[in-house]
Design an enzyme around this catalytic site. Structure first.
Site, PDB file in Angstrom:
ATOM      1  N   GLU A 244      13.065 -18.380  22.698  1.00  0.00           N
ATOM      2  CA  GLU A 244      13.718 -17.300  21.944  1.00  0.00           C
ATOM      3  C   GLU A 244      14.093 -16.166  22.874  1.00  0.00           C
ATOM      4  O   GLU A 244      13.332 -15.829  23.788  1.00  0.00           O
ATOM      5  CB  GLU A 244      12.759 -16.753  20.881  1.00  0.00           C
ATOM      6  CG  GLU A 244      12.346 -17.759  19.839  1.00  0.00           C
ATOM      7  CD  GLU A 244      11.315 -17.179  18.882  1.00  0.00           C
ATOM      8  OE1 GLU A 244      11.682 -16.848  17.757  1.00  0.00           O
ATOM      9  OE2 GLU A 244      10.146 -17.044  19.287  1.00  0.00           O
TER      10      GLU A 244
ATOM     11  N   ARG B 255       0.823  -1.210   0.000  1.00  0.00           N
ATOM     12  CA  ARG B 255       0.000   0.000   0.000  1.00  0.00           C
ATOM     13  C   ARG B 255       0.856   1.257   0.000  1.00  0.00           C
ATOM     14  O   ARG B 255       0.387   2.332  -0.265  1.00  0.00           O
ATOM     15  CB  ARG B 255      -0.862   0.045   1.269  1.00  0.00           C
ATOM     16  CG  ARG B 255      -2.028  -0.890   1.226  1.00  0.00           C
ATOM     17  CD  ARG B 255      -2.644  -1.075   2.574  1.00  0.00           C
ATOM     18  NE  ARG B 255      -1.757  -1.866   3.433  1.00  0.00           N
ATOM     19  CZ  ARG B 255      -2.150  -2.483   4.544  1.00  0.00           C
ATOM     20  NH1 ARG B 255      -3.394  -2.387   4.935  1.00  0.00           N
ATOM     21  NH2 ARG B 255      -1.293  -3.177   5.259  1.00  0.00           N
TER      22      ARG B 255
ATOM     23  N   LYS C 115       1.290 -18.746   7.793  1.00  0.00           N
ATOM     24  CA  LYS C 115       0.608 -18.941   9.052  1.00  0.00           C
ATOM     25  C   LYS C 115       0.519 -17.585   9.761  1.00  0.00           C
ATOM     26  O   LYS C 115       1.303 -16.713   9.395  1.00  0.00           O
ATOM     27  CB  LYS C 115       1.360 -19.946   9.933  1.00  0.00           C
ATOM     28  CG  LYS C 115       2.849 -19.612  10.077  1.00  0.00           C
ATOM     29  CD  LYS C 115       3.385 -19.808  11.448  1.00  0.00           C
ATOM     30  CE  LYS C 115       2.951 -18.816  12.450  1.00  0.00           C
ATOM     31  NZ  LYS C 115       3.937 -17.768  12.747  1.00  0.00           N
TER      32      LYS C 115
ATOM     33  N   HIS D  62       7.136 -22.796   8.082  1.00  0.00           N
ATOM     34  CA  HIS D  62       8.544 -22.898   7.655  1.00  0.00           C
ATOM     35  C   HIS D  62       9.349 -23.859   8.531  1.00  0.00           C
ATOM     36  O   HIS D  62      10.417 -24.307   8.136  1.00  0.00           O
ATOM     37  CB  HIS D  62       9.207 -21.523   7.543  1.00  0.00           C
ATOM     38  CG  HIS D  62       9.582 -20.892   8.850  1.00  0.00           C
ATOM     39  ND1 HIS D  62       8.675 -20.299   9.678  1.00  0.00           N
ATOM     40  CD2 HIS D  62      10.774 -20.757   9.469  1.00  0.00           C
ATOM     41  CE1 HIS D  62       9.292 -19.829  10.741  1.00  0.00           C
ATOM     42  NE2 HIS D  62      10.574 -20.083  10.652  1.00  0.00           N
TER      43      HIS D  62
ATOM     44  N   ASP E 144       0.849 -18.107  17.547  1.00  0.00           N
ATOM     45  CA  ASP E 144       2.011 -17.723  16.727  1.00  0.00           C
ATOM     46  C   ASP E 144       2.902 -18.924  16.425  1.00  0.00           C
ATOM     47  O   ASP E 144       3.315 -19.116  15.283  1.00  0.00           O
ATOM     48  CB  ASP E 144       2.812 -16.631  17.462  1.00  0.00           C
ATOM     49  CG  ASP E 144       3.965 -16.098  16.621  1.00  0.00           C
ATOM     50  OD1 ASP E 144       3.791 -15.965  15.395  1.00  0.00           O
ATOM     51  OD2 ASP E 144       5.049 -15.816  17.183  1.00  0.00           O
TER      52      ASP E 144
ATOM     53  N   LYS F 221      12.928 -26.906   8.024  1.00  0.00           N
ATOM     54  CA  LYS F 221      14.233 -26.752   8.694  1.00  0.00           C
ATOM     55  C   LYS F 221      15.002 -28.059   8.531  1.00  0.00           C
ATOM     56  O   LYS F 221      14.486 -29.130   8.847  1.00  0.00           O
ATOM     57  CB  LYS F 221      14.045 -26.393  10.159  1.00  0.00           C
ATOM     58  CG  LYS F 221      13.566 -24.959  10.321  1.00  0.00           C
ATOM     59  CD  LYS F 221      13.779 -24.452  11.715  1.00  0.00           C
ATOM     60  CE  LYS F 221      13.209 -23.042  11.849  1.00  0.00           C
ATOM     61  NZ  LYS F 221      14.164 -21.989  11.599  1.00  0.00           N
TER      62      LYS F 221
ATOM     63  N   HIS G  93       4.323 -24.423  14.512  1.00  0.00           N
ATOM     64  CA  HIS G  93       5.701 -24.942  14.597  1.00  0.00           C
ATOM     65  C   HIS G  93       5.852 -26.066  15.633  1.00  0.00           C
ATOM     66  O   HIS G  93       6.461 -27.097  15.366  1.00  0.00           O
ATOM     67  CB  HIS G  93       6.696 -23.827  14.950  1.00  0.00           C
ATOM     68  CG  HIS G  93       6.649 -22.647  14.027  1.00  0.00           C
ATOM     69  ND1 HIS G  93       6.206 -22.735  12.734  1.00  0.00           N
ATOM     70  CD2 HIS G  93       7.009 -21.348  14.206  1.00  0.00           C
ATOM     71  CE1 HIS G  93       6.283 -21.539  12.162  1.00  0.00           C
ATOM     72  NE2 HIS G  93       6.764 -20.683  13.039  1.00  0.00           N
TER      73      HIS G  93
ATOM     74  N   LYS H  42       8.974 -16.135  24.405  1.00  0.00           N
ATOM     75  CA  LYS H  42       9.797 -14.999  23.969  1.00  0.00           C
ATOM     76  C   LYS H  42      10.497 -14.443  25.208  1.00  0.00           C
ATOM     77  O   LYS H  42      10.067 -14.686  26.338  1.00  0.00           O
ATOM     78  CB  LYS H  42       8.913 -13.890  23.398  1.00  0.00           C
ATOM     79  CG  LYS H  42       8.174 -14.261  22.128  1.00  0.00           C
ATOM     80  CD  LYS H  42       8.973 -13.896  20.896  1.00  0.00           C
ATOM     81  CE  LYS H  42       8.177 -14.127  19.628  1.00  0.00           C
ATOM     82  NZ  LYS H  42       9.003 -14.433  18.474  1.00  0.00           N
TER      83      LYS H  42
HETATM   84  C1  BG6 Z   1       7.520 -17.196  13.246  1.00  0.00           C
HETATM   85  C2  BG6 Z   1       6.887 -16.508  14.421  1.00  0.00           C
HETATM   86  O1  BG6 Z   1       6.577 -17.984  12.575  1.00  0.00           O
HETATM   87  O2  BG6 Z   1       8.569 -18.031  13.697  1.00  0.00           O
HETATM   88  C3  BG6 Z   1       7.944 -15.734  15.214  1.00  0.00           C
HETATM   89  O3  BG6 Z   1       5.887 -15.624  13.958  1.00  0.00           O
HETATM   90  C4  BG6 Z   1       9.091 -16.630  15.586  1.00  0.00           C
HETATM   91  O4  BG6 Z   1       7.381 -15.155  16.373  1.00  0.00           O
HETATM   92  C5  BG6 Z   1       9.604 -17.316  14.346  1.00  0.00           C
HETATM   93  O5  BG6 Z   1      10.100 -15.815  16.143  1.00  0.00           O
HETATM   94  C6  BG6 Z   1      10.674 -18.329  14.678  1.00  0.00           C
HETATM   95  O6  BG6 Z   1      11.212 -18.756  13.454  1.00  0.00           O
HETATM   96  P1  BG6 Z   1      12.764 -19.063  13.316  1.00  0.00           P
HETATM   97  O7  BG6 Z   1      12.921 -19.606  11.959  1.00  0.00           O
HETATM   98  O8  BG6 Z   1      13.460 -17.754  13.511  1.00  0.00           O
HETATM   99  O9  BG6 Z   1      13.064 -20.027  14.391  1.00  0.00           O
END
Ligand code: BG6
Length: 482
Positions: A234, A58, A166, A196, A253, A200, A258, A349
């Site tokens: 994280e 946008r 996602k 994703h 999230d 990995k 994941h 987090k």
């Molecule tokens: C994302 C989340 O899908 O995955 C993030 O939205 C998270 O909050 C991230 O930090 C972690 O991915 P990776 O590849 O950095 O481990």
């Protein structure tokens, strides 16, 4: 986009001319993952010779301004790529500005895409990547469909595919509706639902480890495994993603996707044919569908939700937010292989360290109890197999050796494999590189199916519905446990 029409002959192989249309090109994900992955593939010569990236957003930018903006935001290490390569890569990028809900955007996008096809002298493949907040998916999908941009060409060239990020919905009902909409607009073979984590390397390696080494698979069940702990911890805070995070929370999230995909990989049965995308997706979905819902009467025993101190002061976050930035779930799987074995799922987090790993605890002498944080109160003499997904990817096994000297006293030691120590294995491709590559060649193995998505929401939605009945534990930034 350097080619001219006269040079061209029609090309229909997997590396036929391809346009990547990225909705949300100026967003966080495009800069942090998508563009670096495309650049990585470009440098390795794994993209089609003729490719173009059309960014949609946008915001107002000239093509030059956009390139500069993205150059600064691309998450790449200093010296990782030659400046010359980055420059040539960005030459493939053009821009379409507009409001996502306006039919005008799709009309001008159609003209834009056609001008590239005309230059190439053929109808190209088109990947539409939705890298925007999920609330915008429906509008974009409907407009894309109405504009006929997602129709493949009639002459056998040019497929169209849609990549969708996602979180896929935010509970069972919204996920089902989104999936129904996708199903109306596209064939399943055109839909690539991204998680994703599935791509990995170190996670995929678990399948190779389990199915290629006869040492462990016979032990992979309730007779020999006592519990499994899956964690995604994280150091980073919600920081610039405060508004998104406050609307989403850790469970949506990373939990629904994941963490559950890691569980599926560690716990699934071996598919009849591991090279078959459908068979792999079916087995992942099958084990996810056997997760036992957390009983209402034992929420407190099985769930912890936490929020780091200071989250409410992050930009974009409500000052009274009750959103979780940490969770821990204890669950079980109702099938013959796993009946009675606890699975701990933990993510947070602002934790003390970055650590994504899966610990498999084998049965042994546990001289003491295990508390609900998976800590042993007492001593244990158990073999532990750890898959480190990141950072410092690898595998280690705790085992016991005799202490030299009289008697039969033992001591624990570690056997380990680190990718980094092995020159032939040390360079791990980024997950998004693998995903984009697989989407180009049409391999859906590492993308979630409808059944996987629905099974994971079926498990997560009741937890979300009961979340507010649990205390919210406030933990200090940098905590080692909650
Ligand atoms: C994302 C989340 O899908 O995955 C993030 O939205 C998270 O909050 C991230 O930090 C972690 O991915 P990776 O590849 O950095 O481990």
């Amino acid at each position: 986009m350097a080619s001219t029409k006269s040079q061209i002959k029609k090309d229909t192989g997997p590396l036929a001319p391809t346009i990547f249309v990225i909705f949300g090109i100026t967003g966080d994900l495009a800069g942090s993952k998508l563009l670096p992955a495309l650049l990585g593939l470009y440098v390795k010569k794994e993209l089609p010779d003729r490719f173009a990236i059309v960014g949609v957003s946008r915001r107002h930018f000239s093509r030059e301004e956009l390139r500069e903006y993205l150059r600064d935001r691309m998450n790449i290490k200093h010296g990782q790529f030659f400046e010359e390569d980055i420059k040539h890569f960005l030459d493939h990028l053009s821009y379409e500005e507009g409001k996502f809900d306006s039919p005008n955007l799709y009309q001008s996008l159609a003209v834009h895409l056609k001008s590239i096809d005309d230059m190439w002298g053929q109808c190209s493949n088109k990947l539409f990547h939705l890298s925007i907040p999920p609330a915008l998916y429906e509008g974009i999908l409907l407009e894309l469909s109405a504009s006929k941009l997602t129709l493949p060409c009639s002459d056998g060239t040019g497929w169209t595919r849609v990549l969708i990020e996602k979180p896929f919905g935010n509970n069972t009902d919204t996920a089902r509706n989104l999936d129904k909409l996708l199903g109306k607009l596209f064939k399943e073979s055109q839909i690539f639902r991204i998680d994703h984590y599935l791509a990995k390397e170190a996670l995929q390696n678990i399948l190779a480890f389990r199915f290629s080494n006869s040492l462990f698979e016979p032990l992979w069940n309730r007779e020999h495994i006592e519990r499994i702990h899956i964690k995604l911890l994280e150091k980073e805070t919600a920081s610039e993603r405060g508004a998104f995070y406050d609307a989403t929370g850790a469970l949506r999230d990373v939990g629904q996707n994941h963490l559950l995909m890691m569980l599926a990989i560690i716990a699934m049965d071996k598919p009849a044919d591991t090279s078959q995308s459908d068979a792999m997706r079916r087995e992942r979905a099958r084990v996810l569908s056997k997760l036992i819902a957390i009983p209402k009467r034992s929420l407190v025993e099985n769930l912890i939700r936490g929020q780091y101190e200071g989250f409410r002061r992050e930009s974009g976050v409500d000052a009274n937010s009750l959103i979780e930035t940490y969770f821990r779930i204890t669950t079980k799987i109702n099938n013959r292989r796993w009946k009675g074995v606890p699975f701990y799922l933990e993510a947070g987090k602002a934790m003390a360290e970055d650590r994504v790993e899966i610990d498999v605890y084998f049965k042994g002498d546990t001289n003491g109890k295990i508390d609900r944080r998976n800590k042993i109160l007492g001593t244990s003499r158990q073999n532990i197999l750890t898959f480190r997904i990141q950072p410092d990817e690898g595998i280690k096994i705790r085992f016991f050796v005799k202490k030299p000297g009289p008697g039969m006293n033992t001591e624990s030691k570690i056997l380990k494999f680190h990718y980094a120590d092995s020159p032939s294995l040390a360079s791990l491709p980024e997950a998004y590189e693998r995903l984009i590559h697989d989407a180009i060649v049409g391999d859906q193995t590492l993308f979630a199916s409808t059944d996987e998505i629905m099974a994971s929401w079926k498990f997560i939605t009741p937890i979300l519905e009961n979340w507010s009945k649990l205390p919210l534990v406030i933990y200090a930034k940098g905590a080692t446990e909650v």
